[in-house]
Design a protein around this motif. Structure first.
Motif: not given
Ligand SMILES: C[S@@+](CC[C@H](N)C(=O)[O-])C[C@H]1O[C@@H](n2cnc3c(N)ncnc32)[C@H](O)[C@@H]1O
Length: 228
Positions: A219-221, A187-192
């Motif tokens: 579709r993209e982060l 997820s975005q939160a994990t990567i952030s």
């Protein structure tokens, strides 16, 4: 590997990364460069490019590209790259080969160590919320990829954040090539949080190649990460 190029031609993602580099010549590191389309494009714009990939067969294609001699090709992982860079990129969703937090954090730290002050790291990963793997189940009957008459993704299995699948290419002469892959849909939160932990305190996120913000259905982060 030629198959890879036919399936992954120049696109809006390539335009995005080329524009991100801009005009003044930068020292660029292309991580997981694959067959080197992006790396050679950067080099043609006058950037000093180092490109690294652990797959020797991919690099063989990359080296033989027109103007492939403009790029310094490194066979290995990012931790084996010498030098300091203004911009590091990881394109083509290669980031998704990093399958867990520990590997991803070590990777992000290794990238940051290779950036000069003010340097940036840009990459993209597919947004898990868009559940793109569900579209992969459809057989691509009739598509022609380097002489293959049909391609398909089969045996798609999802376990938590990991999606495994087998890619099949069938040729007119009856031969078949298949390979199994596993990708992480973090997820975005994990990567952030992992990027922050690795020292990337400045994060600009986009949800598509037109630089729109991330929304539920994006579709993209896409992350352009920097540090103070
Ligand atoms: C989907 S391809 C993307 C290639 C290229 N960046 C592009 O945009 O076309 C993924 C690439 O990541 C490479 N790769 C696999 N594991 C890697 C790792 N741990 N670090 C860097 N690259 C890796 C593969 O060899 C492959 O060339």
């Amino acid at each position: 590997m030629a198959l890879y190029d036919m399936e992954n031609p120049w696109g809006p993602d390539s335009d995005f990364y080329l524009a991100l580099a801009g005009r003044p010549a930068l020292a660029i590191l292309d991580i997981g460069c694959g067959t080197g389309m992006m790396a050679t494009a950067f080099a043609r714009q006058g950037h000093a490019v180092t490109a690294v990939d652990p797959a020797a067969a991919m690099l063989d294609v990359a080296r033989s590209r027109p103007q492939g001699q403009l790029v310094r090709w490194v066979h290995g992982l990012v931790g084996e790259v010498q030098g300091s860079f203004d911009l590091a990129v990881m394109t083509g969703h290669a980031f998704q080969v990093l399958l867990d937090d520990e590997t991803t954090l070590a990777f992000l730290r290794a990238v940051k160590q290779r950036l000069s002050p003010g340097g940036r790291f840009a990459f993209e990963t597919r947004n898990p919320d868009a559940r793109i793997w569900e579209e992969w189940a459809k057989p691509l009957v009739g598509s022609s990829v380097a002489g293959a008459t049909e391609t398909a993704h089969v045996d798609i299995e999802k376990q938590g954040e990991l999606v495994s699948f087998r890619s099949i290419y069938r040729f007119d002469d009856g031969t078949e090539i298949s390979s199994r892959s596993t990708l992480r849909f973090a997820s975005q939160a994990t990567i952030s949080a992992l990027a922050e932990k690795a020292g990337f305190s400045r994060q600009i996120w986009y949800g598509d190649w037109d630089r729109q913000p991330v929304e539920a259905g994006s579709r993209e982060l896409i992350l352009v990460a920097g540090f103070a």
